[in-house]
Design a protein around this motif. Sequence first.
Motif, PDB file in Angstrom:
ATOM      1  N   SER B  73       0.838  -1.193   0.000  1.00 29.30           N
ATOM      2  CA  SER B  73       0.000   0.000   0.000  1.00 29.30           C
ATOM      3  C   SER B  73       0.869   1.237   0.000  1.00 29.30           C
ATOM      4  O   SER B  73       1.980   1.238   0.528  1.00 29.30           O
ATOM      5  CB  SER B  73      -0.936   0.013   1.217  1.00 29.30           C
ATOM      6  N   LEU B  74       0.356   2.272  -0.644  1.00 26.15           N
ATOM      7  CA  LEU B  74       1.002   3.578  -0.675  1.00 26.15           C
ATOM      8  C   LEU B  74       0.071   4.566  -0.004  1.00 26.15           C
ATOM      9  O   LEU B  74      -1.085   4.716  -0.415  1.00 26.15           O
ATOM     10  CB  LEU B  74       1.278   4.009  -2.118  1.00 26.15           C
ATOM     11  N   LEU B  75       0.566   5.223   1.017  1.00 24.36           N
ATOM     12  CA  LEU B  75      -0.202   6.240   1.735  1.00 24.36           C
ATOM     13  C   LEU B  75       0.431   7.592   1.490  1.00 24.36           C
ATOM     14  O   LEU B  75       1.635   7.764   1.686  1.00 24.36           O
ATOM     15  CB  LEU B  75      -0.224   5.938   3.235  1.00 24.36           C
ATOM     16  N   ILE B  76      -0.386   8.537   1.040  1.00 23.99           N
ATOM     17  CA  ILE B  76       0.063   9.918   0.896  1.00 23.99           C
ATOM     18  C   ILE B  76      -0.674  10.719   1.964  1.00 23.99           C
ATOM     19  O   ILE B  76      -1.905  10.785   1.966  1.00 23.99           O
ATOM     20  CB  ILE B  76      -0.266  10.489  -0.498  1.00 23.99           C
ATOM     21  N   THR B  77       0.060  11.295   2.882  1.00 29.83           N
ATOM     22  CA  THR B  77      -0.584  12.047   3.961  1.00 29.83           C
ATOM     23  C   THR B  77      -0.724  13.523   3.583  1.00 29.83           C
ATOM     24  O   THR B  77       0.045  14.054   2.779  1.00 29.83           O
ATOM     25  CB  THR B  77       0.225  11.937   5.261  1.00 29.83           C
ATOM     26  N   ALA B  78      -1.722  14.171   4.166  1.00 27.07           N
ATOM     27  CA  ALA B  78      -1.944  15.607   3.968  1.00 27.07           C
ATOM     28  C   ALA B  78      -1.842  15.976   2.491  1.00 27.07           C
ATOM     29  O   ALA B  78      -0.998  16.787   2.090  1.00 27.07           O
ATOM     30  CB  ALA B  78      -0.951  16.413   4.797  1.00 27.07           C
ATOM     31  N   SER B  79      -2.703  15.374   1.684  1.00 30.78           N
ATOM     32  CA  SER B  79      -2.594  15.518   0.232  1.00 30.78           C
ATOM     33  C   SER B  79      -2.748  16.973  -0.218  1.00 30.78           C
ATOM     34  O   SER B  79      -3.389  17.790   0.445  1.00 30.78           O
ATOM     35  CB  SER B  79      -3.648  14.654  -0.458  1.00 30.78           C
ATOM     36  N   ARG B  80      -2.149  17.253  -1.361  1.00 34.44           N
ATOM     37  CA  ARG B  80      -2.185  18.582  -1.974  1.00 34.44           C
ATOM     38  C   ARG B  80      -2.719  18.444  -3.394  1.00 34.44           C
ATOM     39  O   ARG B  80      -2.646  17.372  -3.982  1.00 34.44           O
ATOM     40  CB  ARG B  80      -0.779  19.185  -2.011  1.00 34.44           C
ATOM     41  N   ALA B  81      -3.224  19.531  -3.933  1.00 37.16           N
ATOM     42  CA  ALA B  81      -3.720  19.503  -5.314  1.00 37.16           C
ATOM     43  C   ALA B  81      -2.634  19.022  -6.271  1.00 37.16           C
ATOM     44  O   ALA B  81      -2.909  18.332  -7.256  1.00 37.16           O
ATOM     45  CB  ALA B  81      -4.226  20.884  -5.718  1.00 37.16           C
ATOM     46  N   ALA B  82      -1.380  19.347  -5.960  1.00 37.16           N
ATOM     47  CA  ALA B  82      -0.265  18.951  -6.829  1.00 37.16           C
ATOM     48  C   ALA B  82      -0.006  17.445  -6.817  1.00 37.16           C
ATOM     49  O   ALA B  82       0.751  16.941  -7.648  1.00 37.16           O
ATOM     50  CB  ALA B  82       1.007  19.694  -6.406  1.00 37.16           C
ATOM     51  N   ASP B  83      -0.642  16.724  -5.883  1.00 34.19           N
ATOM     52  CA  ASP B  83      -0.495  15.263  -5.854  1.00 34.19           C
ATOM     53  C   ASP B  83      -1.383  14.587  -6.890  1.00 34.19           C
ATOM     54  O   ASP B  83      -1.298  13.366  -7.087  1.00 34.19           O
ATOM     55  CB  ASP B  83      -0.839  14.710  -4.460  1.00 34.19           C
ATOM     56  N   THR B  84      -2.257  15.340  -7.530  1.00 34.57           N
ATOM     57  CA  THR B  84      -3.127  14.786  -8.564  1.00 34.57           C
ATOM     58  C   THR B  84      -2.288  14.186  -9.674  1.00 34.57           C
ATOM     59  O   THR B  84      -1.475  14.872 -10.303  1.00 34.57           O
ATOM     60  CB  THR B  84      -4.043  15.882  -9.141  1.00 34.57           C
ATOM     61  N   ALA B  85      -2.453  12.880  -9.894  1.00 35.00           N
ATOM     62  CA  ALA B  85      -1.633  12.144 -10.852  1.00 35.00           C
ATOM     63  C   ALA B  85      -2.108  10.697 -10.863  1.00 35.00           C
ATOM     64  O   ALA B  85      -2.994  10.312 -10.095  1.00 35.00           O
ATOM     65  CB  ALA B  85      -0.155  12.201 -10.454  1.00 35.00           C
ATOM     66  N   SER B  86      -1.497   9.896 -11.715  1.00 34.83           N
ATOM     67  CA  SER B  86      -1.706   8.443 -11.677  1.00 34.83           C
ATOM     68  C   SER B  86      -0.524   7.806 -10.958  1.00 34.83           C
ATOM     69  O   SER B  86       0.619   8.218 -11.162  1.00 34.83           O
ATOM     70  CB  SER B  86      -1.817   7.877 -13.090  1.00 34.83           C
ATOM     71  N   TYR B  87      -0.822   6.820 -10.134  1.00 34.34           N
ATOM     72  CA  TYR B  87       0.212   6.156  -9.349  1.00 34.34           C
ATOM     73  C   TYR B  87       0.249   4.683  -9.733  1.00 34.34           C
ATOM     74  O   TYR B  87      -0.786   4.007  -9.769  1.00 34.34           O
ATOM     75  CB  TYR B  87      -0.076   6.324  -7.857  1.00 34.34           C
ATOM     76  N   PHE B  88       1.458   4.186 -10.003  1.00 29.55           N
ATOM     77  CA  PHE B  88       1.645   2.802 -10.460  1.00 29.55           C
ATOM     78  C   PHE B  88       2.554   2.057  -9.502  1.00 29.55           C
ATOM     79  O   PHE B  88       3.585   2.588  -9.070  1.00 29.55           O
ATOM     80  CB  PHE B  88       2.294   2.776 -11.848  1.00 29.55           C
ATOM     81  N   CYS B  89       2.176   0.828  -9.218  1.00 28.60           N
ATOM     82  CA  CYS B  89       3.126  -0.049  -8.549  1.00 28.60           C
ATOM     83  C   CYS B  89       3.819  -0.887  -9.620  1.00 28.60           C
ATOM     84  O   CYS B  89       3.228  -1.193 -10.659  1.00 28.60           O
ATOM     85  CB  CYS B  89       2.466  -0.920  -7.497  1.00 28.60           C
ATOM     86  N   ALA B  90       5.047  -1.235  -9.365  1.00 23.80           N
ATOM     87  CA  ALA B  90       5.823  -2.043 -10.300  1.00 23.80           C
ATOM     88  C   ALA B  90       6.573  -3.099  -9.509  1.00 23.80           C
ATOM     89  O   ALA B  90       7.264  -2.779  -8.545  1.00 23.80           O
ATOM     90  CB  ALA B  90       6.803  -1.174 -11.086  1.00 23.80           C
ATOM     91  N   THR B  91       6.400  -4.336  -9.901  1.00 22.68           N
ATOM     92  CA  THR B  91       7.058  -5.430  -9.187  1.00 22.68           C
ATOM     93  C   THR B  91       8.273  -5.904  -9.957  1.00 22.68           C
ATOM     94  O   THR B  91       8.269  -5.966 -11.189  1.00 22.68           O
ATOM     95  CB  THR B  91       6.086  -6.610  -8.988  1.00 22.68           C
ATOM     96  N   VAL B  92       9.313  -6.216  -9.228  1.00 22.22           N
ATOM     97  CA  VAL B  92      10.547  -6.727  -9.818  1.00 22.22           C
ATOM     98  C   VAL B  92      10.660  -8.204  -9.466  1.00 22.22           C
ATOM     99  O   VAL B  92      10.669  -8.576  -8.294  1.00 22.22           O
ATOM    100  CB  VAL B  92      11.766  -5.966  -9.288  1.00 22.22           C
ATOM    101  N   THR B  93      10.711  -9.021 -10.502  1.00 18.62           N
ATOM    102  CA  THR B  93      10.784 -10.464 -10.304  1.00 18.62           C
ATOM    103  C   THR B  93      11.954 -11.041 -11.087  1.00 18.62           C
ATOM    104  O   THR B  93      12.347 -10.508 -12.128  1.00 18.62           O
ATOM    105  CB  THR B  93       9.481 -11.147 -10.768  1.00 18.62           C
ATOM    106  N   TYR B  94      12.491 -12.123 -10.579  1.00 19.00           N
ATOM    107  CA  TYR B  94      13.612 -12.780 -11.245  1.00 19.00           C
ATOM    108  C   TYR B  94      13.079 -13.565 -12.447  1.00 19.00           C
ATOM    109  O   TYR B  94      12.148 -14.351 -12.317  1.00 19.00           O
ATOM    110  CB  TYR B  94      14.327 -13.712 -10.276  1.00 19.00           C
TER     111      TYR B  94
END
Lengths: 115, 114
Positions: B73-94
């Motif tokens: 999980s990704l938590l962004i505290t005290a969000s701001r208008a500038a946080d507006t965006a798309s957020y992606f998780c990326a997994t690294v696997t062997y």
Amino acid sequence: DAGVTQSPTHLIKTRGQQVTLRCSPKSGHDTVSWYQQALGQGPQFIFQYYEEEERQRGNFPDRFSGHQFPNYSSELNVNALLLGDSALYLCASSAGQGFFNEKLFFGSGTQLSVL
Amino acid sequence: SQQGEEDPQALSIQEGENATMNCSYKTSINNLQWYRQNSGRGLVHLILIRSNEREKHSGRLRVTLDTSKKSSSLLITASRAADTASYFCATVTYSGAGSYQLTFGKGTKLSVIP
């Protein structure tokens, strides 16, 4: 210190044509990876270049090919364009082939539209 | 194919509120990374958490990793208008032969209303 630069920013082609996209990695980086991002989707890995060789490849047809030059810059070539190739093409650089243990630096991308 | 699945697909909050995004994945990972993308342009790396770590902080960002549940999980505290965006998780696997694969999810689109 210049980051990752890509050119052109936008490109419009017609079906069947060929396209070449270019990427200059961040200073000090020698590994370049290319990603395709369709609208509303996450980036999909195309291939990775290190020491002027393709080291890894994602699930993309042979129409997608690339090249890396001695100065570490890279090109992505797509032949026989299809409508489905319309996407944002992202270049990412890192240092060393074991880059997946480190973060990637992305360029701003090339928006390709195939009509 | 995409290994990570973010949840929710879209999130709208008021400025000052906290935003939580979740990522689930299917196979064992080497590490997991979160990236941010503004308006369909280049991605910016936010944070990397290794498989033997459980929590990591960076400024207003807090990432947790539960390898037993194959989730992060990704938590962004005290969000701001500038946080507006798309957020992606990326997994690294062997992926064998000394190589690793970095696979992105479909992302969470965050809108922070002023």
